[in-house]
Design a protein around this motif. Structure first.
Motif, PDB file in Angstrom:
ATOM      1  N   ASN A 102       0.825  -1.206   0.000  1.00  0.00           N
ATOM      2  CA  ASN A 102       0.000   0.000   0.000  1.00  0.00           C
ATOM      3  C   ASN A 102       0.861   1.259   0.000  1.00  0.00           C
ATOM      4  OD1 ASN A 102      -2.264  -1.643   0.143  1.00  0.00           O
ATOM      5  ND2 ASN A 102      -2.494  -1.430   2.352  1.00  0.00           N
TER       6      ASN A 102
ATOM      7  N   ILE B 175       0.644   4.007  -3.123  1.00  0.00           N
ATOM      8  CA  ILE B 175       0.224   5.389  -2.882  1.00  0.00           C
ATOM      9  C   ILE B 175       1.374   6.360  -3.143  1.00  0.00           C
ATOM     10  CG2 ILE B 175      -0.573   7.009  -1.124  1.00  0.00           C
ATOM     11  CD1 ILE B 175      -2.131   4.689   0.142  1.00  0.00           C
TER      12      ILE B 175
ATOM     13  N   MET C  78       1.971   6.677  -6.908  1.00  0.00           N
ATOM     14  CA  MET C  78       0.942   7.497  -7.530  1.00  0.00           C
ATOM     15  C   MET C  78       1.219   8.977  -7.288  1.00  0.00           C
ATOM     16  SD  MET C  78      -2.469   5.290  -6.562  1.00  0.00           S
ATOM     17  CE  MET C  78      -3.475   6.750  -6.700  1.00  0.00           C
ATOM     18  N   LYS C  79       1.554   9.322  -6.066  1.00  0.00           N
ATOM     19  CA  LYS C  79       1.855  10.722  -5.748  1.00  0.00           C
ATOM     20  C   LYS C  79       3.084  11.204  -6.512  1.00  0.00           C
ATOM     21  CE  LYS C  79      -0.054  10.927  -1.048  1.00  0.00           C
ATOM     22  NZ  LYS C  79       0.252  11.181   0.385  1.00  0.00           N
TER      23      LYS C  79
ATOM     24  N   THR D 191     -13.603   2.443  -0.968  1.00  0.00           N
ATOM     25  CA  THR D 191     -12.483   1.863  -1.718  1.00  0.00           C
ATOM     26  C   THR D 191     -12.500   2.265  -3.190  1.00  0.00           C
ATOM     27  OG1 THR D 191     -13.802  -0.159  -2.036  1.00  0.00           O
ATOM     28  CG2 THR D 191     -12.249  -0.123  -0.184  1.00  0.00           C
TER      29      THR D 191
ATOM     30  N   TYR E 281      -8.196   6.153  -3.735  1.00  0.00           N
ATOM     31  CA  TYR E 281      -6.977   6.640  -4.374  1.00  0.00           C
ATOM     32  C   TYR E 281      -7.189   8.016  -5.009  1.00  0.00           C
ATOM     33  CZ  TYR E 281      -4.852   2.011  -3.821  1.00  0.00           C
ATOM     34  OH  TYR E 281      -4.333   0.858  -3.310  1.00  0.00           O
ATOM     35  N   GLN E 282      -8.357   8.229  -5.622  1.00  0.00           N
ATOM     36  CA  GLN E 282      -8.637   9.523  -6.243  1.00  0.00           C
ATOM     37  C   GLN E 282      -8.645  10.642  -5.210  1.00  0.00           C
ATOM     38  OE1 GLN E 282     -10.103   6.630  -6.803  1.00  0.00           O
ATOM     39  NE2 GLN E 282     -11.260   6.557  -8.715  1.00  0.00           N
TER      40      GLN E 282
ATOM     41  N   LEU F  54      -4.949  11.190  -3.877  1.00  0.00           N
ATOM     42  CA  LEU F  54      -4.109  11.848  -4.877  1.00  0.00           C
ATOM     43  C   LEU F  54      -4.566  13.280  -5.133  1.00  0.00           C
ATOM     44  CD1 LEU F  54      -1.750  11.503  -6.835  1.00  0.00           C
ATOM     45  CD2 LEU F  54      -3.364  10.641  -8.530  1.00  0.00           C
TER      46      LEU F  54
ATOM     47  N   THR G 206     -11.475   1.124   4.243  1.00  0.00           N
ATOM     48  CA  THR G 206     -10.380   1.248   3.280  1.00  0.00           C
ATOM     49  C   THR G 206      -9.046   0.764   3.847  1.00  0.00           C
ATOM     50  OG1 THR G 206     -10.014   3.538   4.006  1.00  0.00           O
ATOM     51  CG2 THR G 206     -11.478   3.200   2.117  1.00  0.00           C
TER      52      THR G 206
ATOM     53  N   GLY H  57      -5.370   1.208   2.417  1.00  0.00           N
ATOM     54  CA  GLY H  57      -4.915   2.480   2.962  1.00  0.00           C
ATOM     55  C   GLY H  57      -3.963   2.394   4.130  1.00  0.00           C
TER      56      GLY H  57
END
Length: 303
Positions: A77, A81, A84-85, A160, A164-165, A168, A248, A252
Motif C-alpha cells: 500500500n 500510494i 501514484m503521488k 475503496t 486513491y482519487q 491523490l 479502506t 490504505g
C-alpha cells in the motif's frame, strides 16, 4: 587537518558560509544528533535503561515486522500510494509553472500563485474537515451539484472505489503551488534570447515550451526527482491517518501510520524504530541508485 587551499577558499567566501551556518546548525541538532537513537531499533528499550542501558535485541524487531501477517500489505500500500503521488504529483507543479509563465496578465498570475500557495500552509486536519463538508452525500455541495444532473449521491470518503482519487487529488491540491515555486524560478532564469531565436526560426508557443522552457528546467527537475524518490516508502502520515478508515484499511494502511501507531499508541518503541529504520534504509538505497542512473544518463546528479 584542513588543507590550506580549502581554508583560503572558505575565508574568501566567509559571508556565504555565515549565511549557511544557521541551516547547518539546525540540521546538525535536529537531523544528525538524533541518529544516536537509531540503536533503539536493536535494543529491548525501557525508559529505566535508556538508550545505552537497555539490553541488546539484535534484529528481533525487524523479524517481528516481517513476520507480521499484514507487513506485505502495508509495504504494498505504501509503495502504490507513494508511486501514484510521485508519478502525478511530480509533473503537476512543472505544468503549473509553465502555464503561469505563459500568462501575460501580471495581476491574474499573482492571484493564481497566491491561491495555489495557500493550501500548503493549511494543516491536513483542516483540509480533511473541509473535504468532509464538501463531499458528504448528506447535503454536501458536490453531491448537490451532481444531483442537478441526475447523479445519485456518491460516498467519496472512506470508499475503496474513490480512495486513491481522494488521496491523490487532495495531495496535489495542497502541494502543487508550493512545489511549483522552484520551477518558476528556473524558468525565470532561462535566457530570453533563446525564446527570441526560437521565434525567428518560426517556433510557436508550444514549440518554444518544448525546445526552450522544458530544457531550461530539466536539470532542476532531475535533482528534485532524485530527492522525491527517497520518500517512496513514505506515503504521508497525517493524510492517511485522517482519510483512512476501517472500510479502506486493506488499501490504505501504510508504514507511516503503522510506525506512529506502534510507537505512540501501543508503546512499542523498539519495534516502531525498527520499522522506521527499514523505511530510511530503503529510501537511502533508492536515492543512491537513482542518483547513479541519472549521472550516467544525463550527467546530472546530487553528487
Amino acid at each position: 587537518m584542513m588543507a590550506p587551499n580549502l581554508r583560503k577558499r572558505i575565508w574568501q567566501h566567509k559571508i556565504f558560509y555565515l549565511f549557511m551556518l544557521p541551516g547547518i546548525v539546525w540540521f546538525f541538532i535536529f537531523s544528525y544528533v538524533p541518529l544516536f537513537g537509531i540503536q533503539v531499533a536493536f535494543r529491548d528499550y525501557t525508559f529505566s535503561g535508556g538508550f545505552t542501558g537497555s539490553p541488546w535485541a539484535g534484529l528481533k524487531y525487524f523479524q517481528q515486522f516481517f513476520d507480521y501477517y499484514k507487513s506485505a500489505e502495508i509495504i504494498r500500500n505504501t509503495i502504490i500510494i507513494s508511486f501514484m503521488k510521485l508519478a502525478v504529483g511530480f509533473l503537476m507543479p512543472i505544468i503549473l509553472a509553465i502555464l503561469l509563465n505563459e500568462v501575460r496578465s501580471l495581476k491574474f498570475k499573482k492571484t493564481v500563485q497566491t491561491l495555489s500557495y495557500l493550501p500548503h500552509f493549511v494543516s491536513w486536519i483542516v483540509v480533511v474537515t473541509l473535504m468532509q463538508r464538501l463531499l458528504t452525500p448528506y447535503g454536501g455541495p458536490v453531491n448537490d451539484l451532481l444531483g442537478v444532473f441526475g447523479v445519485q449521491p456518491i460516498q467519496f470518503l472512506y470508499n475503496t472505489s474513490w480512495f486513491y482519487q481522494v488521496i491523490l487529488g487532495s495531495d496535489i491540491w495542497k502541494n502543487i503551488g508550493w512545489n511549483s515555486i522552484i520551477y518558476m524560478a528556473a524558468i525565470a532564469g532561462v535566457d530570453q534570447q533563446l525564446y527570441e531565436a526560437a521565434k525567428i526560426d518560426g517556433a510557436n508557443r508550444f514549440r518554444q515550451i518544448w525546445h526552450v522552457t522544458l530544457p531550461g528546467v530539466r536539470n532542476i527537475a532531475i535533482i528534485l526527482f532524485i530527492l522525491s524518490i527517497g520518500s517512496l516508502m513514505s506515503a504521508g502520515y497525517e493524510q492517511l491517518l485522517l482519510l483512512n478508515g476501517p472500510a479502506t484499511a486493506g488499501i490504505g494502511s501504510v508504514l507511516d501510520v503503522h510506525v506512529i501507531t506502534s510507537g505512540i499508541s501501543e508503546g512499542r518503541l523498539s519495534y516502531a524504530a525498527a520499522v522506521g529504520l527499514f523505511q530510511s534504509i530503503i529510501g537511502l538505497i533508492l536515492i543512491l541508485t537513482v542518483n547513479r542512473i541519472a549521472r550516467k544518463v544525463s550527467d546530472v546528479s546530487l553528487f
